[in-house]
Write an enzyme that holds these catalytic residues in place. Sequence first.
Site, PDB file in Angstrom:
ATOM      1  N   GLY A 171       0.777  -1.232   0.000  1.00  0.00           N
ATOM      2  CA  GLY A 171       0.000   0.000   0.000  1.00  0.00           C
ATOM      3  C   GLY A 171       0.809   1.282   0.000  1.00  0.00           C
ATOM      4  CG  HIS A 198       1.463  -0.275 -16.101  1.00  0.00           C
ATOM      5  ND1 HIS A 198       1.232  -1.589 -15.778  1.00  0.00           N
ATOM      6  CD2 HIS A 198       2.479  -0.269 -16.998  1.00  0.00           C
ATOM      7  CE1 HIS A 198       2.078  -2.357 -16.464  1.00  0.00           C
ATOM      8  NE2 HIS A 198       2.829  -1.580 -17.211  1.00  0.00           N
ATOM      9  CG  ASP A 215      -1.692  -2.215 -18.199  1.00  0.00           C
ATOM     10  OD1 ASP A 215      -2.303  -1.912 -17.167  1.00  0.00           O
ATOM     11  OD2 ASP A 215      -0.824  -3.106 -18.233  1.00  0.00           O
ATOM     12  CD  GLU A 234       4.575   2.797  -9.097  1.00  0.00           C
ATOM     13  OE1 GLU A 234       3.725   2.448  -8.260  1.00  0.00           O
ATOM     14  OE2 GLU A 234       5.452   2.016  -9.535  1.00  0.00           O
TER      15      GLU A 234
END
Length: 208
Positions: free
Chosen positions: A12, A110, A151, A181
């Site tokens: 997480g 992704h 994706d 990210e």
Amino acid sequence: MLKLAVCVSGGGTNLQAIIDGIEKQTITNTKIEVVISNNPNAYAMERAKKHGIKAVCISPKNYENRDAFNEDFLRQLDSYEVDLVVLAGFLVVIPEQMIQKYRNRIINIHPSLIPSFCGKGYYGLKVHEGVLARGVRVTGATVHFVDEGTDTGPIILQKAVEVEEDDTPERLQKRVMEQAEWKIMPEAINLIANGKIEVVNNKVRILK
């Protein structure tokens, strides 16, 4: 107020980036309504509880077949009346009926620059192994809306990360998380929460 469901299977870290963004107000007008995991032992569940966020486990393993899981997953998700579903390292195939019902309301992170190193078989460390095996110089991460393909949905944001000579898949993975990210996922949520995103002809427009 944009209400989120964050779906996660593991540690997480992207969930933590979202929680931090909301607490620091770099993500505004947003609340995490629920964290959903298919893994009862996911550390993401602990992260949610530490911040007073409801965390539930919905695992395909607890259902007699996939259809039963899909139906109950959608029913439980609907009960939270969320505006946006965030896939933050969720290793479960999203039911088609959920994609249809939540069209352009599900986003995914992704760990590559789509369309490179994405699609079937490219997830987690496998993405970074592929990047290093191919010898590319630049990789990164992509936030995109989820459609019926793997994706293939409209791209919201991308951020590049340079590949270094002595990278291992694990080292590259960590840097892509830190430099890309954890930055673009909160940014994408903030844009959506403040009405700055629209999808036209399957392409994302960011409004000024």
